[in-house]
Scaffold this active site. Structure first.
Site, PDB file in Angstrom:
ATOM      1  N   GLY A  46       0.825  -1.207   0.000  1.00  0.00           N
ATOM      2  CA  GLY A  46       0.000   0.000   0.000  1.00  0.00           C
ATOM      3  C   GLY A  46       0.853   1.248   0.000  1.00  0.00           C
ATOM      4  O   GLY A  46       2.032   1.226   0.378  1.00  0.00           O
ATOM      5  N   GLN A  51       2.803   9.916   1.804  1.00  0.00           N
ATOM      6  CA  GLN A  51       4.106   9.271   1.703  1.00  0.00           C
ATOM      7  C   GLN A  51       4.905   9.772   0.519  1.00  0.00           C
ATOM      8  O   GLN A  51       6.124   9.578   0.468  1.00  0.00           O
ATOM      9  CB  GLN A  51       3.956   7.752   1.609  1.00  0.00           C
ATOM     10  N   CYS A  88       6.652  -0.504   6.843  1.00  0.00           N
ATOM     11  CA  CYS A  88       6.142   0.649   6.100  1.00  0.00           C
ATOM     12  C   CYS A  88       7.229   1.164   5.170  1.00  0.00           C
ATOM     13  O   CYS A  88       8.400   1.232   5.564  1.00  0.00           O
ATOM     14  CB  CYS A  88       5.715   1.746   7.084  1.00  0.00           C
ATOM     15  N   LEU A  89       6.839   1.530   3.965  1.00  0.00           N
ATOM     16  CA  LEU A  89       7.808   2.068   3.013  1.00  0.00           C
ATOM     17  C   LEU A  89       8.446   3.359   3.522  1.00  0.00           C
ATOM     18  O   LEU A  89       9.563   3.692   3.122  1.00  0.00           O
ATOM     19  CB  LEU A  89       7.136   2.308   1.661  1.00  0.00           C
ATOM     20  N   HIS A 130      -3.763   0.550   7.963  1.00  0.00           N
ATOM     21  CA  HIS A 130      -2.425   1.153   7.950  1.00  0.00           C
ATOM     22  C   HIS A 130      -2.394   2.395   7.056  1.00  0.00           C
ATOM     23  O   HIS A 130      -1.932   3.464   7.471  1.00  0.00           O
ATOM     24  CB  HIS A 130      -1.411   0.111   7.458  1.00  0.00           C
ATOM     25  N   GLU A 131      -2.897   2.259   5.837  1.00  0.00           N
ATOM     26  CA  GLU A 131      -2.864   3.385   4.902  1.00  0.00           C
ATOM     27  C   GLU A 131      -3.789   4.514   5.352  1.00  0.00           C
ATOM     28  O   GLU A 131      -3.453   5.688   5.229  1.00  0.00           O
ATOM     29  CB  GLU A 131      -3.219   2.924   3.487  1.00  0.00           C
ATOM     30  N   HIS A 134      -2.200   6.799   7.805  1.00  0.00           N
ATOM     31  CA  HIS A 134      -1.330   7.820   7.203  1.00  0.00           C
ATOM     32  C   HIS A 134      -2.108   9.105   6.912  1.00  0.00           C
ATOM     33  O   HIS A 134      -1.578  10.204   7.051  1.00  0.00           O
ATOM     34  CB  HIS A 134      -0.716   7.315   5.888  1.00  0.00           C
TER      35      HIS A 134
END
Length: 154
Positions: A46, A51, A88-89, A130-131, A134
């Site tokens: 995701g 991000q 996480c990226l 999770h997304e 953000h």
């Protein structure tokens, strides 16, 4: 399409509440296409707009062979619980156990502004939550119960 730089959790935009999307136009389509290309390159599940430095309520997910776009998302319900290892990226080489719902129902708009509702389970529910976090200025490290070393991740 173009690759976008993925910001780290040190960047202020990742700690801000994102604004709703109001225009469903070619600029949005380009952003979504760029996000998909960026996520493919990063080999993640995701990616949320903050991000890549865009403070708007948008995230995408790549679940199996499906590409999901969620604009102005709302999580309508959460059910059950799962304790999962998450990364996480925007937090490279950081992994930890978090609790996420086993199921959730998402309401969001597609790239044309049409509303839809969809239920997700397991990884889909985990990624959705999770997304969506953000978009409210939160990163997963805020809810980690126990950090693990990268070599302990499957």
């Amino acid at each position: 399409m173009a690759l976008r730089k993925i910001l780290t959790d040190k960047d202020d935009v990742l700690h801000k509440v994102c604004r709703p999307v109001e225009k469903f136009d070619e600029k949005l389509a380009v952003l979504l296409n760029d996000m998909h290309e960026t996520l493919d390159k990063a080999q993640g599940v995701g990616l949320a707009a903050p991000q890549i430095g865009i403070c708007r309520r948008i995230f995408i997910m790549h679940l199996d062979d499906e590409r999901i776009e969620a604009i102005n998302p709302q999580i309508l319900s959460r059910k059950g619980s799962q304790r999962v290892i998450e990364g996480c990226l925007s937090c490279p080489d950081i992994w930890g156990y978090v609790k996420r719902p086993m199921k959730c129902v998402l309401k969001a708009q597609d790239r044309n502004g049409n509303w839809y509702e969809r239920e997700f389970e397991e990884l889909g529910a985990q990624c959705t939550c999770h997304e969506n976090d953000h978009l409210d200025g939160h990163v997963f490290t805020e809810i980690v119960e126990e950090f693990v070393r990268p070599d302990e991740v499957e």
